[in-house]
Write a protein that holds these residues in place. Sequence first.
Motif, PDB file in Angstrom:
ATOM      1  N   LEU A 118      -8.976 -10.566  -5.405  1.00  0.00           N
ATOM      2  CA  LEU A 118      -8.243  -9.421  -4.847  1.00  0.00           C
ATOM      3  C   LEU A 118      -7.796  -8.498  -5.980  1.00  0.00           C
ATOM      4  O   LEU A 118      -7.872  -7.274  -5.877  1.00  0.00           O
ATOM      5  CB  LEU A 118      -7.019  -9.920  -4.073  1.00  0.00           C
ATOM      6  CG  LEU A 118      -7.333 -10.571  -2.718  1.00  0.00           C
ATOM      7  CD1 LEU A 118      -6.142 -11.375  -2.220  1.00  0.00           C
ATOM      8  CD2 LEU A 118      -7.710  -9.490  -1.710  1.00  0.00           C
ATOM      9  N   ILE A 135      -8.481 -14.901   0.676  1.00  0.00           N
ATOM     10  CA  ILE A 135      -9.279 -14.629  -0.532  1.00  0.00           C
ATOM     11  C   ILE A 135      -8.431 -14.839  -1.780  1.00  0.00           C
ATOM     12  O   ILE A 135      -7.241 -14.510  -1.812  1.00  0.00           O
ATOM     13  CB  ILE A 135      -9.843 -13.190  -0.479  1.00  0.00           C
ATOM     14  CG1 ILE A 135     -10.969 -13.140   0.577  1.00  0.00           C
ATOM     15  CG2 ILE A 135     -10.383 -12.758  -1.833  1.00  0.00           C
ATOM     16  CD1 ILE A 135     -11.686 -11.835   0.664  1.00  0.00           C
ATOM     17  N   GLY A 176       2.943 -10.362   4.175  1.00  0.00           N
ATOM     18  CA  GLY A 176       1.934 -10.241   5.210  1.00  0.00           C
ATOM     19  C   GLY A 176       1.074  -8.994   5.192  1.00  0.00           C
ATOM     20  O   GLY A 176       0.294  -8.755   6.102  1.00  0.00           O
ATOM     21  N   SER A 177       1.168  -8.207   4.163  1.00  0.00           N
ATOM     22  CA  SER A 177       0.348  -7.000   4.149  1.00  0.00           C
ATOM     23  C   SER A 177      -1.028  -7.245   3.519  1.00  0.00           C
ATOM     24  O   SER A 177      -1.916  -6.411   3.624  1.00  0.00           O
ATOM     25  CB  SER A 177       1.084  -5.874   3.415  1.00  0.00           C
ATOM     26  OG  SER A 177       1.347  -6.233   2.080  1.00  0.00           O
ATOM     27  N   ILE A 178      -1.205  -8.387   2.909  1.00  0.00           N
ATOM     28  CA  ILE A 178      -2.506  -8.692   2.297  1.00  0.00           C
ATOM     29  C   ILE A 178      -3.067  -9.992   2.864  1.00  0.00           C
ATOM     30  O   ILE A 178      -2.345 -10.977   3.025  1.00  0.00           O
ATOM     31  CB  ILE A 178      -2.372  -8.800   0.768  1.00  0.00           C
ATOM     32  CG1 ILE A 178      -2.068  -7.404   0.174  1.00  0.00           C
ATOM     33  CG2 ILE A 178      -3.636  -9.366   0.136  1.00  0.00           C
ATOM     34  CD1 ILE A 178      -2.004  -7.383  -1.323  1.00  0.00           C
ATOM     35  N   ARG A 179      -4.326  -9.989   3.125  1.00  0.00           N
ATOM     36  CA  ARG A 179      -4.975 -11.170   3.708  1.00  0.00           C
ATOM     37  C   ARG A 179      -4.895 -12.356   2.752  1.00  0.00           C
ATOM     38  O   ARG A 179      -4.995 -12.200   1.524  1.00  0.00           O
ATOM     39  CB  ARG A 179      -6.407 -10.868   4.096  1.00  0.00           C
ATOM     40  CG  ARG A 179      -7.263 -10.361   2.956  1.00  0.00           C
ATOM     41  CD  ARG A 179      -8.527  -9.728   3.460  1.00  0.00           C
ATOM     42  NE  ARG A 179      -9.465 -10.752   3.920  1.00  0.00           N
ATOM     43  CZ  ARG A 179     -10.714 -10.496   4.280  1.00  0.00           C
ATOM     44  NH1 ARG A 179     -11.182  -9.240   4.222  1.00  0.00           N
ATOM     45  NH2 ARG A 179     -11.507 -11.460   4.693  1.00  0.00           N
ATOM     46  N   ILE A 202      -0.016  -8.514  -5.610  1.00  0.00           N
ATOM     47  CA  ILE A 202      -0.800  -9.241  -4.615  1.00  0.00           C
ATOM     48  C   ILE A 202       0.002 -10.365  -3.989  1.00  0.00           C
ATOM     49  O   ILE A 202       0.021 -10.546  -2.767  1.00  0.00           O
ATOM     50  CB  ILE A 202      -2.102  -9.769  -5.251  1.00  0.00           C
ATOM     51  CG1 ILE A 202      -3.026  -8.567  -5.497  1.00  0.00           C
ATOM     52  CG2 ILE A 202      -2.769 -10.799  -4.362  1.00  0.00           C
ATOM     53  CD1 ILE A 202      -4.190  -8.867  -6.386  1.00  0.00           C
ATOM     54  N   PHE A 260       0.806  -1.211   0.000  1.00  0.00           N
ATOM     55  CA  PHE A 260       0.000   0.000   0.000  1.00  0.00           C
ATOM     56  C   PHE A 260       0.843   1.265   0.000  1.00  0.00           C
ATOM     57  O   PHE A 260       0.521   2.251  -0.658  1.00  0.00           O
ATOM     58  CB  PHE A 260      -0.991  -0.031   1.161  1.00  0.00           C
ATOM     59  CG  PHE A 260      -1.855  -1.244   1.100  1.00  0.00           C
ATOM     60  CD1 PHE A 260      -2.868  -1.329   0.139  1.00  0.00           C
ATOM     61  CD2 PHE A 260      -1.649  -2.324   1.949  1.00  0.00           C
ATOM     62  CE1 PHE A 260      -3.662  -2.461   0.048  1.00  0.00           C
ATOM     63  CE2 PHE A 260      -2.442  -3.459   1.853  1.00  0.00           C
ATOM     64  CZ  PHE A 260      -3.440  -3.531   0.907  1.00  0.00           C
ATOM     65  N   LYS A 278      -7.143  -0.889   1.995  1.00  0.00           N
ATOM     66  CA  LYS A 278      -6.483  -1.729   2.985  1.00  0.00           C
ATOM     67  C   LYS A 278      -7.457  -2.250   4.047  1.00  0.00           C
ATOM     68  O   LYS A 278      -7.531  -3.451   4.292  1.00  0.00           O
ATOM     69  CB  LYS A 278      -5.423  -0.863   3.684  1.00  0.00           C
ATOM     70  CG  LYS A 278      -4.349  -1.588   4.413  1.00  0.00           C
ATOM     71  CD  LYS A 278      -3.275  -0.536   4.775  1.00  0.00           C
ATOM     72  CE  LYS A 278      -2.207  -1.014   5.704  1.00  0.00           C
ATOM     73  NZ  LYS A 278      -1.250   0.108   5.961  1.00  0.00           N
ATOM     74  N   ASN A 279      -8.199  -1.362   4.591  1.00  0.00           N
ATOM     75  CA  ASN A 279      -9.026  -1.745   5.739  1.00  0.00           C
ATOM     76  C   ASN A 279     -10.526  -1.795   5.497  1.00  0.00           C
ATOM     77  O   ASN A 279     -11.286  -2.099   6.410  1.00  0.00           O
ATOM     78  CB  ASN A 279      -8.723  -0.819   6.897  1.00  0.00           C
ATOM     79  CG  ASN A 279      -7.306  -1.008   7.373  1.00  0.00           C
ATOM     80  OD1 ASN A 279      -6.824  -2.148   7.464  1.00  0.00           O
ATOM     81  ND2 ASN A 279      -6.617   0.082   7.641  1.00  0.00           N
TER      82      ASN A 279
END
Lengths: 215, 215, 215, 215
Positions: A162, A157, A151-154, A144, A89, A208-209
């Motif tokens: 994404l 999914i 670790g910045s993206i979940r 992605i 991000f 992000k959130n």
Amino acid sequence: VPKETFFNLNEEKQEKVIRAAINEFLNKGFEKGNIGEIARNAGVAKGSMYQYFEDKKELFLYTVEWSIRLLVQKYGKGIMSNSNGIDVFDFYYKNARDMWMQMAEEREVIIFIQDVFLGKYSNLIGESMDYMMKASEEMMLDQIRIGKENGSIRKDIEDKILSLFMTGVSFKIKEYMMNKARSAGVDMIDEAFEEVESDVKAMIELLKNGMGTRN
Amino acid sequence: VPKETFFNLNEEKQEKVIRAAINEFLNKGFEKGNIGEIARNAGVAKGSMYQYFEDKKELFLYTVEWSIRLLVQKYGKGIMSNSNGIDVFDFYYKNARDMWMQMAEEREVIIFIQDVFLGKYSNLIGESMDYMMKASEEMMLDQIRIGKENGSIRKDIEDKILSLFMTGVSFKIKEYMMNKARSAGVDMIDEAFEEVESDVKAMIELLKNGMGTRN
Amino acid sequence: VPKETFFNLNEEKQEKVIRAAINEFLNKGFEKGNIGEIARNAGVAKGSMYQYFEDKKELFLYTVEWSIRLLVQKYGKGIMSNSNGIDVFDFYYKNARDMWMQMAEEREVIIFIQDVFLGKYSNLIGESMDYMMKASEEMMLDQIRIGKENGSIRKDIEDKILSLFMTGVSFKIKEYMMNKARSAGVDMIDEAFEEVESDVKAMIELLKNGMGTRN
Amino acid sequence: VPKETFFNLNEEKQEKVIRAAINEFLNKGFEKGNIGEIARNAGVAKGSMYQYFEDKKELFLYTVEWSIRLLVQKYGKGIMSNSNGIDVFDFYYKNARDMWMQMAEEREVIIFIQDVFLGKYSNLIGESMDYMMKASEEMMLDQIRIGKENGSIRKDIEDKILSLFMTGVSFKIKEYMMNKARSAGVDMIDEAFEEVESDVKAMIELLKNGMGTRN
DNA sequence: GATGAATGAGGCTTCATTCAT
DNA sequence: GATGAATGAAGCCTCATTCAT
């Protein structure tokens, strides 16, 4: 692909021709875009255009290709530098800043390409665009994957989803900036970005959130 | 606006004319779109088209207006019913389902309008579209306000930004569905949605909670 | 007439240029015949063509002249040898045989000249062709005079009329052979003539004795 | 085939258009022939030409068809009347007289069609002409069969060869007349034929009895 | 009002010819 | 002289719009 003759021109002339084409297609669209006008603005004879390109369509297609190459050259640089571990991000945000700067000198090219990607010329470009779309999507997927790794993206999914999501948002961000740029006029100066900055930041925060409430 | 004469036609005929126009513009674009062809497909004389509309542009503009009205009529219903307290995202999801259904019977209209909103005809529509954009944005803002009120949307970010964000994502969702619909062909049946459902759900989840990791 | 420059080329090159022109004009006609194409096939620069010939028309005219000269050179030989006393019709028949043979190696030139004589390019050639026609007619008149002298041709009809008549028939014979040749393809071999022989013989018989019944 | 629209014109207009086309094609050839010019001379708008004919080629082709039909209508009558028992050659001679007369009023059409038959437009007409050639040949063969039956034509030679021969000669006769007609100018009067008559007679004599000496 | 033919402006494209190297 | 790019005139065709019935 343009004919040999075109590439024999010095780069300056080549650029003049293409920029004239961009300007024309951007303002009038493909159908209304006038080869004679492009030639005139490029300072060459109408007939010469046909020494350079098979026909109007080829000129257009090359104009797109040229524009993308130009943008990748400038904008792409930043992207490449992300193979390291910084937050996706953050990266995205930095990029936005770069983009804003570029818009000052490449407004037309960027707007033109935006139209292209929006599908404004889909009937002309059709399949032939696919590979570019693919490339662009691939780039996004790379982002992605990197994000998931650091670790910045979940991770729960699918990448594809994404990617779609991110594309949608980033497209909107760009559009938003573009509009600001349009209304800012040609002489968008450095500091003008300050106005956009916080908004972009907010968008990235959402990216992000999410927009849901935490609970 | 169309001339009196057009509105004197029975609704059926009116619709036939407009749908013929949609079909033509969708497939050929505005410039290449042929009035004679539209007339032929609508079963009226070419000359009559000029009894109904001032010129090609007016026909086009009305075609857009008609399409939007049609869509709002069917799609808008759902929206209106949201003034109550359900979660915005739930609503959004439900809507996606409805939309999918509609695409079966209004594929062309929807795709056409999608193109319009994408700016494919921006030079024609220009300002004249603004009010529709505004309307559409207003609707989105309403959603957001409702969401903020019932606590489903975070309050620390400006409505305008949230709207932008949501628009970007929902646009992508629609596009995604559209593509599925296109490839599904005309005979998209009820159950086909199951395939899209989980993907849409995931997108909405992202919309709500973002793609960043929770920590 | 071609410019000096053309004649400064070695004969081989000259021939290559002209044959390329014949091929082009034969297949596309004068208007559609493309100078650039001719140049390319001859292996010279387009601009050079204008160093050799004033313009397209001059090239064409010279192409005709060259072709005729070539044909006379090969075909004319036979004719010259007729100044002796053999029967005109025998001579004619022999000639047909020769011609058939030649068609193998000079098909294009012959067909091209046939077109010329048929008046396919009359607007270009106009008067300038007259002298050739005259020459050709003169040759025919010579034949007739010889025939009258050695008693193989009737004396009660004007030379001019006889010439016309003979021209008409011999033209048809040639055309007939030509068609056979065309369908026979490039690889017309020696023996193929046997097929045509009897037909030509019959034609000559008619030329000599007419198609009326004897009584 | 021309479009409906053309046949909806009154015959007079139709004729005017076609005659303008004949004139143009005759003087300039197909490539140089100018649609705008034809339109102007026919007193219609250039665009109308495209309401009547698909394109230039179709116009040309129909012009040929029209011309032939016209000629057959006038010239063909005489031919048809030969199914009775008169001498083929007498018939032929009579016909020549008729033809001469017609040339006064249909000079252009006749010259045009002559060019067509000479193959001047072979690339355009190609196969599509075949059936006319066939028809024309068939007519000739009929003449021959009749001649053989009533004993005016020798029976020891194949029909096909006789046909070729006769075609060659009669073509020359026509050409000869045509040239006389051309030089006679537009105002060829009745009596002018006297000058040609004896020559034609002589040609027919040759056709009948050949040019060889009787012995 | 409906119809469909008439109109002509406009644009892409070709290519003979000229020009600069 | 050779080369091949530059030039621009010319023409077919499309089609929005107008017109006459």
